[in-house]
Write an enzyme that holds these catalytic residues in place. Structure first.
Site, PDB file in Angstrom:
ATOM      1  N   SER A   1      31.771  33.413  27.177  1.00  0.00           N
ATOM      2  CA  SER A   1      31.727  33.321  28.641  1.00  0.00           C
ATOM      3  C   SER A   1      30.514  34.066  29.182  1.00  0.00           C
ATOM      4  CB  SER A   1      33.005  33.965  29.177  1.00  0.00           C
ATOM      5  OG  SER A   1      32.915  34.168  30.558  1.00  0.00           O
TER       6      SER A   1
ATOM      7  N   TYR B   1      39.578  41.099  29.721  1.00  0.00           N
ATOM      8  CA  TYR B   1      39.247  39.715  29.355  1.00  0.00           C
ATOM      9  C   TYR B   1      37.803  39.637  28.846  1.00  0.00           C
ATOM     10  CZ  TYR B   1      37.710  34.890  29.806  1.00  0.00           C
ATOM     11  OH  TYR B   1      37.143  33.662  29.553  1.00  0.00           O
TER      12      TYR B   1
ATOM     13  N   LYS C   1      36.116  38.842  24.924  1.00  0.00           N
ATOM     14  CA  LYS C   1      35.070  37.886  24.536  1.00  0.00           C
ATOM     15  C   LYS C   1      33.928  38.622  23.823  1.00  0.00           C
ATOM     16  CE  LYS C   1      36.940  34.155  26.081  1.00  0.00           C
ATOM     17  NZ  LYS C   1      37.494  33.208  25.129  1.00  0.00           N
TER      18      LYS C   1
HETATM   19  P1  NAD Z   1      43.259  27.027  29.480  1.00  0.00           P
HETATM   20  O1  NAD Z   1      44.206  28.142  29.727  1.00  0.00           O
HETATM   21  O2  NAD Z   1      43.388  25.801  30.304  1.00  0.00           O
HETATM   22  O3  NAD Z   1      43.326  26.595  27.939  1.00  0.00           O
HETATM   23  C1  NAD Z   1      43.638  27.503  26.908  1.00  0.00           C
HETATM   24  C2  NAD Z   1      44.731  26.852  26.057  1.00  0.00           C
HETATM   25  O4  NAD Z   1      45.073  27.741  24.984  1.00  0.00           O
HETATM   26  C3  NAD Z   1      46.015  26.595  26.848  1.00  0.00           C
HETATM   27  O5  NAD Z   1      46.423  25.259  26.660  1.00  0.00           O
HETATM   28  C4  NAD Z   1      47.030  27.569  26.236  1.00  0.00           C
HETATM   29  O6  NAD Z   1      48.355  27.036  26.256  1.00  0.00           O
HETATM   30  C5  NAD Z   1      46.484  27.746  24.827  1.00  0.00           C
HETATM   31  N1  NAD Z   1      46.834  29.022  24.195  1.00  0.00           N
HETATM   32  C6  NAD Z   1      46.682  30.284  24.690  1.00  0.00           C
HETATM   33  N2  NAD Z   1      47.131  31.169  23.811  1.00  0.00           N
HETATM   34  C7  NAD Z   1      47.559  30.486  22.719  1.00  0.00           C
HETATM   35  C8  NAD Z   1      48.119  30.861  21.481  1.00  0.00           C
HETATM   36  N3  NAD Z   1      48.375  32.140  21.174  1.00  0.00           N
HETATM   37  N4  NAD Z   1      48.435  29.894  20.591  1.00  0.00           N
HETATM   38  C9  NAD Z   1      48.194  28.590  20.875  1.00  0.00           C
HETATM   39  N5  NAD Z   1      47.677  28.161  22.050  1.00  0.00           N
HETATM   40  C10 NAD Z   1      47.358  29.120  22.961  1.00  0.00           C
HETATM   41  O7  NAD Z   1      41.795  27.621  29.586  1.00  0.00           O
HETATM   42  P2  NAD Z   1      40.397  26.867  29.607  1.00  0.00           P
HETATM   43  O8  NAD Z   1      39.847  26.991  30.970  1.00  0.00           O
HETATM   44  O9  NAD Z   1      40.521  25.544  28.990  1.00  0.00           O
HETATM   45  O10 NAD Z   1      39.556  27.843  28.672  1.00  0.00           O
HETATM   46  C11 NAD Z   1      39.397  27.592  27.275  1.00  0.00           C
HETATM   47  C12 NAD Z   1      38.637  28.748  26.652  1.00  0.00           C
HETATM   48  O11 NAD Z   1      37.386  28.891  27.317  1.00  0.00           O
HETATM   49  C13 NAD Z   1      39.344  30.096  26.772  1.00  0.00           C
HETATM   50  O12 NAD Z   1      39.132  30.815  25.589  1.00  0.00           O
HETATM   51  C14 NAD Z   1      38.642  30.752  27.932  1.00  0.00           C
HETATM   52  O13 NAD Z   1      38.683  32.140  27.859  1.00  0.00           O
HETATM   53  C15 NAD Z   1      37.229  30.225  27.771  1.00  0.00           C
HETATM   54  N6  NAD Z   1      36.469  30.218  29.033  1.00  0.00           N
HETATM   55  C16 NAD Z   1      36.966  29.557  30.112  1.00  0.00           C
HETATM   56  C17 NAD Z   1      36.257  29.566  31.315  1.00  0.00           C
HETATM   57  C18 NAD Z   1      36.791  28.867  32.532  1.00  0.00           C
HETATM   58  O14 NAD Z   1      36.295  29.130  33.616  1.00  0.00           O
HETATM   59  N7  NAD Z   1      37.775  27.983  32.443  1.00  0.00           N
HETATM   60  C19 NAD Z   1      35.038  30.236  31.390  1.00  0.00           C
HETATM   61  C20 NAD Z   1      34.544  30.889  30.254  1.00  0.00           C
HETATM   62  C21 NAD Z   1      35.273  30.859  29.071  1.00  0.00           C
HETATM   63  C1  UD1 Z   2      35.917  34.228  37.365  1.00  0.00           C
HETATM   64  C2  UD1 Z   2      36.278  35.336  36.414  1.00  0.00           C
HETATM   65  C3  UD1 Z   2      35.326  35.313  35.230  1.00  0.00           C
HETATM   66  C4  UD1 Z   2      35.328  33.944  34.564  1.00  0.00           C
HETATM   67  C5  UD1 Z   2      34.941  32.896  35.622  1.00  0.00           C
HETATM   68  C6  UD1 Z   2      34.923  31.479  35.104  1.00  0.00           C
HETATM   69  C7  UD1 Z   2      37.212  37.081  37.905  1.00  0.00           C
HETATM   70  C8  UD1 Z   2      36.994  38.419  38.516  1.00  0.00           C
HETATM   71  N1  UD1 Z   2      36.187  36.613  37.128  1.00  0.00           N
HETATM   72  O1  UD1 Z   2      34.650  34.530  37.861  1.00  0.00           O
HETATM   73  O2  UD1 Z   2      35.689  36.294  34.275  1.00  0.00           O
HETATM   74  O3  UD1 Z   2      34.387  33.912  33.496  1.00  0.00           O
HETATM   75  O4  UD1 Z   2      35.894  32.973  36.693  1.00  0.00           O
HETATM   76  O5  UD1 Z   2      36.243  31.071  34.830  1.00  0.00           O
HETATM   77  O6  UD1 Z   2      38.253  36.464  38.050  1.00  0.00           O
HETATM   78  N2  UD1 Z   2      36.066  32.863  45.597  1.00  0.00           N
HETATM   79  C9  UD1 Z   2      36.517  32.880  46.888  1.00  0.00           C
HETATM   80  N3  UD1 Z   2      37.829  32.585  47.130  1.00  0.00           N
HETATM   81  C10 UD1 Z   2      38.699  32.254  46.136  1.00  0.00           C
HETATM   82  C11 UD1 Z   2      38.222  32.226  44.808  1.00  0.00           C
HETATM   83  C12 UD1 Z   2      36.898  32.545  44.570  1.00  0.00           C
HETATM   84  O7  UD1 Z   2      35.772  33.170  47.826  1.00  0.00           O
HETATM   85  O8  UD1 Z   2      39.886  32.000  46.423  1.00  0.00           O
HETATM   86  C13 UD1 Z   2      34.639  33.151  45.326  1.00  0.00           C
HETATM   87  C14 UD1 Z   2      34.389  34.340  44.414  1.00  0.00           C
HETATM   88  O9  UD1 Z   2      34.287  35.528  45.152  1.00  0.00           O
HETATM   89  C15 UD1 Z   2      33.091  33.929  43.724  1.00  0.00           C
HETATM   90  C16 UD1 Z   2      33.169  32.406  43.655  1.00  0.00           C
HETATM   91  O10 UD1 Z   2      34.119  32.022  44.646  1.00  0.00           O
HETATM   92  O11 UD1 Z   2      31.987  34.266  44.538  1.00  0.00           O
HETATM   93  C17 UD1 Z   2      33.634  31.889  42.306  1.00  0.00           C
HETATM   94  O12 UD1 Z   2      34.850  32.538  41.958  1.00  0.00           O
HETATM   95  P1  UD1 Z   2      35.676  32.156  40.644  1.00  0.00           P
HETATM   96  O13 UD1 Z   2      35.906  30.696  40.608  1.00  0.00           O
HETATM   97  O14 UD1 Z   2      36.862  33.055  40.574  1.00  0.00           O
HETATM   98  O15 UD1 Z   2      34.681  32.480  39.432  1.00  0.00           O
HETATM   99  P2  UD1 Z   2      33.923  33.865  39.059  1.00  0.00           P
HETATM  100  O16 UD1 Z   2      33.961  34.839  40.160  1.00  0.00           O
HETATM  101  O17 UD1 Z   2      32.576  33.488  38.568  1.00  0.00           O
END
Ligand code: NAD
Ligand code: UD1
Length: 336
Positions: free
Chosen positions: A123, A147, A151
């Site tokens: 991330s 979190y 990572k």
């Molecule tokens: P998500 O929660 O939708 O998907 C994660 C999946 O993993 C879920 O389906 C959950 O049921 C499963 N899971 C969690 N723990 C488990 C376990 N112990 N055994 C088996 N399954 C398990 O999240 P996502 O948005 O799809 O994110 C996927 C990955 O990408 C995560 O590792 C997350 O940290 C990383 N990531 C996400 C974002 C984002 O903004 N969505 C940003 C940066 C990194």
């Molecule tokens: C969040 C996570 C970050 C993760 C990223 C992508 C936190 C503190 N950080 O960051 O670890 O990698 O998502 O999944 O949760 N905002 C609003 N109102 C809302 C929601 C968000 O104004 O209801 C604003 C936030 O202040 C920010 C922007 O929208 O400026 C994006 O927010 P968000 O979607 O939560 O992503 P990140 O802040 O980048």
């Protein structure tokens, strides 16, 4: 065969679809702690292919061992993990247990089975918040919450394994802010409870599930005072995984790359774009800054372009349009 952990989650399900479309044989696993069984039918509907899936937990080493014993798994894309920053601060032990212990179980079983190609969901949160923007892969790392540290630690564990055994190749993919959904509107982001992230909050306001959006501060040092992020379409992100996997298979070496567009958009930019493509008014109120937020970050995405020939296809209007289609077709998400 590619093992996809967390296959029914938001990014996992979109990547699963892209892998099947690209002709890969995929085995998905998930324990459904943050996803729905309905994703399985939806993936089949989109791809017209029967999806291979086994329910199980990353914390169950016996389950993982039998998985590798009974299936010809050549590489792994690891999405399974907990991603809520707020929860990670409140319950760090279970958060670390899931993300770190789950990873270690998987790596141990992979090692035992001579499976050594690994794509990891890292991330942008691993970059130290004091870095200048745009973020470049070589910048200093650090975090402000469990979190982010999970990572950071996961990356370190993988780098240590690579040193100990040079047959491993790992893709460290640092995602920026994934939004959007598959164009079918059949799969998308379906957070449980009140969404933490901006886009699902906007779509839930638009569909009438929430009254207004709270914007966390309009006094940031940005042109319109609201926070700036690098939003990336989840399908572009998913395709980045296929390119990274191909790189591991063909080049047999590791890579660390940002997956972002390289462009920053403010909260108000995203609201305006969403209103334009959906025709819906998004009511909002400006509230206090959210603790832990930073003013802005976005990626330098040159390295991904150079190493993988990967660039994004979808702009921010398209991201909003697809997020809206998903929410409109599924007002209550997967309904669970
Ligand atoms: P998500 O929660 O939708 O998907 C994660 C999946 O993993 C879920 O389906 C959950 O049921 C499963 N899971 C969690 N723990 C488990 C376990 N112990 N055994 C088996 N399954 C398990 O999240 P996502 O948005 O799809 O994110 C996927 C990955 O990408 C995560 O590792 C997350 O940290 C990383 N990531 C996400 C974002 C984002 O903004 N969505 C940003 C940066 C990194
Ligand atoms: C969040 C996570 C970050 C993760 C990223 C992508 C936190 C503190 N950080 O960051 O670890 O990698 O998502 O999944 O949760 N905002 C609003 N109102 C809302 C929601 C968000 O104004 O209801 C604003 C936030 O202040 C920010 C922007 O929208 O400026 C994006 O927010 P968000 O979607 O939560 O992503 P990140 O802040 O980048």
């Amino acid at each position: 065969m590619i093992l996809v952990t967390g296959a029914t989650g938001y990014i996992g399900s979109h990547t699963w679809v892209e892998l099947l479309n690209a002709g890969y044989k995929v085995l998905g696993i998930d324990n459904f702690c943050n996803s729905s069984r309905k994703v399985l039918d939806r993936v089949e509907k989109i791809t017209g292919q029967k999806s291979q899936f086994i329910e199980g937990d990353m914390l169950d080493e016996k389950f993982l061992s039998s998985l590798f014993r009974n299936n010809p798994i050549e590489s792994v894309i690891h999405f399974a993990g907990l991603k809520s920053v707020g929860e990670s601060i409140k319950i760090p032990i279970s958060h670390y247990q899931n993300n770190i212990h789950g990873l270690l179980n998987l790596l141990k079983v992979m090692q035992e089975n001579q499976c050594n190609k690994f794509v990891f969901s890292s991330s942008a949160t691993v970059y130290h918040p004091n870095n200048l923007i745009p973020y470049v892969e070589g910048m200093s790392l650090g975090s402000t919450n469990p979190y982010g540290w999970s990572k950071y630690m996961s990356e370190q564990i993988l780098r240590d394994i690579e040193v100990a055994d040079t047959s491993w190749s790992v893709a460290y993919l640092r995602y920026f802010n994934p939004i959007g959904a598959h164009e079918s509107g059949l799969i998308g982001d379906d957070p449980k409870g009140v969404p933490n992230n901006l886009m699902p909050f906007i779509t839930q306001v638009a569909v009438g599930r929430r009254e207004y959006l709270s914007i966390f501060g309009d006094d940031w040092p940005t042109p319109d005072g609201t926070g700036i992020r690098d939003y990336i379409h989840v399908v572009d992100l998913a395709r980045g995984h296929i390119k990274a996997l191909d790189y591991l298979i063909n080049q047999k070496q590791s890579l660390t790359i940002n997956l972002g567009t390289g462009q920053g958009y403010s909260v108000l930019d995203l609201v305006k774009s969403f209103e334009k493509v959906s025709g819906k008014k998004i009511h909002y109120q400006i509230v206090e800054r959210r603790p832990g937020d930073i003013a802005q970050f976005y990626a330098n995405s040159q390295l991904a372009k150079k190493l993988l020939d990967w660039t994004v296809e979808y702009d921010v209007d398209r991201m909003c349009k697809d997020s809206w289609r998903w929410q409109l077709k599924n007002p209550n998400g997967f309904g669970e």
